[in-house]
Motif scaffolding. Structure first.
Motif, PDB file in Angstrom:
ATOM      1  N   LYS A  30      21.778 -25.965 -23.742  1.00  0.00           N
ATOM      2  CA  LYS A  30      21.317 -24.647 -23.302  1.00  0.00           C
ATOM      3  C   LYS A  30      21.288 -24.501 -21.791  1.00  0.00           C
ATOM      4  O   LYS A  30      21.412 -23.400 -21.279  1.00  0.00           O
ATOM      5  N   ASP A  31      21.138 -25.591 -21.056  1.00  0.00           N
ATOM      6  CA  ASP A  31      21.102 -25.514 -19.599  1.00  0.00           C
ATOM      7  C   ASP A  31      22.483 -25.734 -18.974  1.00  0.00           C
ATOM      8  O   ASP A  31      22.598 -25.834 -17.759  1.00  0.00           O
ATOM      9  N   SER A  32      23.488 -25.817 -19.799  1.00  0.00           N
ATOM     10  CA  SER A  32      24.839 -26.090 -19.334  1.00  0.00           C
ATOM     11  C   SER A  32      25.464 -24.857 -18.685  1.00  0.00           C
ATOM     12  O   SER A  32      25.167 -23.723 -19.049  1.00  0.00           O
ATOM     13  N   ALA A  33      26.357 -25.098 -17.740  1.00  0.00           N
ATOM     14  CA  ALA A  33      27.065 -24.004 -17.070  1.00  0.00           C
ATOM     15  C   ALA A  33      27.971 -23.252 -18.037  1.00  0.00           C
ATOM     16  O   ALA A  33      28.216 -22.057 -17.861  1.00  0.00           O
ATOM     17  N   ASP A  34      28.453 -23.936 -19.061  1.00  0.00           N
ATOM     18  CA  ASP A  34      29.340 -23.278 -20.031  1.00  0.00           C
ATOM     19  C   ASP A  34      28.625 -22.920 -21.331  1.00  0.00           C
ATOM     20  O   ASP A  34      29.234 -22.833 -22.383  1.00  0.00           O
ATOM     21  N   ALA A  37      30.228 -20.064 -23.263  1.00  0.00           N
ATOM     22  CA  ALA A  37      31.420 -20.462 -24.026  1.00  0.00           C
ATOM     23  C   ALA A  37      31.026 -21.240 -25.268  1.00  0.00           C
ATOM     24  O   ALA A  37      31.614 -21.057 -26.343  1.00  0.00           O
ATOM     25  N   GLN A  38      30.019 -22.095 -25.138  1.00  0.00           N
ATOM     26  CA  GLN A  38      29.535 -22.848 -26.295  1.00  0.00           C
ATOM     27  C   GLN A  38      28.963 -21.900 -27.347  1.00  0.00           C
ATOM     28  O   GLN A  38      29.193 -22.075 -28.544  1.00  0.00           O
ATOM     29  N   LEU A  39      28.224 -20.906 -26.885  1.00  0.00           N
ATOM     30  CA  LEU A  39      27.622 -19.933 -27.793  1.00  0.00           C
ATOM     31  C   LEU A  39      28.695 -19.112 -28.509  1.00  0.00           C
ATOM     32  O   LEU A  39      28.589 -18.848 -29.706  1.00  0.00           O
TER      33      LEU A  39
END
Length: 87
Positions: A30-34, A37-39
């Motif tokens: 959830k804290d990732s920059a992408d 895109a993951q969502l």
């Protein structure tokens, strides 16, 4: 009751689709920059799994139906969790 190859293949496709959606959900950071895109990928996996489950439900045995309905409930929990996170 004769073995129904199409029934079994539909169930296995639904099972695989649900597993892929669960795996995608588990891998989201959830804290990732992408995260966006993951969502998006997760949304695609969940939608595909729902389609496969609905297809498999058309001809599922009672045992398969119970498992497929559990997959639907588990997918709904993922959707609910993601929606709550985004608020």
């Amino acid at each position: 009751m004769p073995y129904n190859k199409d029934e079994q293949q539909a169930f296995q496709a639904a099972q695989q689709g649900a597993t892929e959606a669960f795996d995608s959900y588990e891998s989201i950071v959830k804290d990732s920059a992408d995260y966006g895109a993951q969502l998006k990928h997760l949304t695609e996996e969940v939608n595909e799994a729902y389609q496969q489950i609905n297809n498999a439900l058309e001809n599922a045995s009672e045992t398969q139906r119970q498992r497929l309905e559990q997959y639907q409930q588990d997918l709904q929990k993922i959707v609910n969790d993601v929606n709550q996170t985004d608020i």
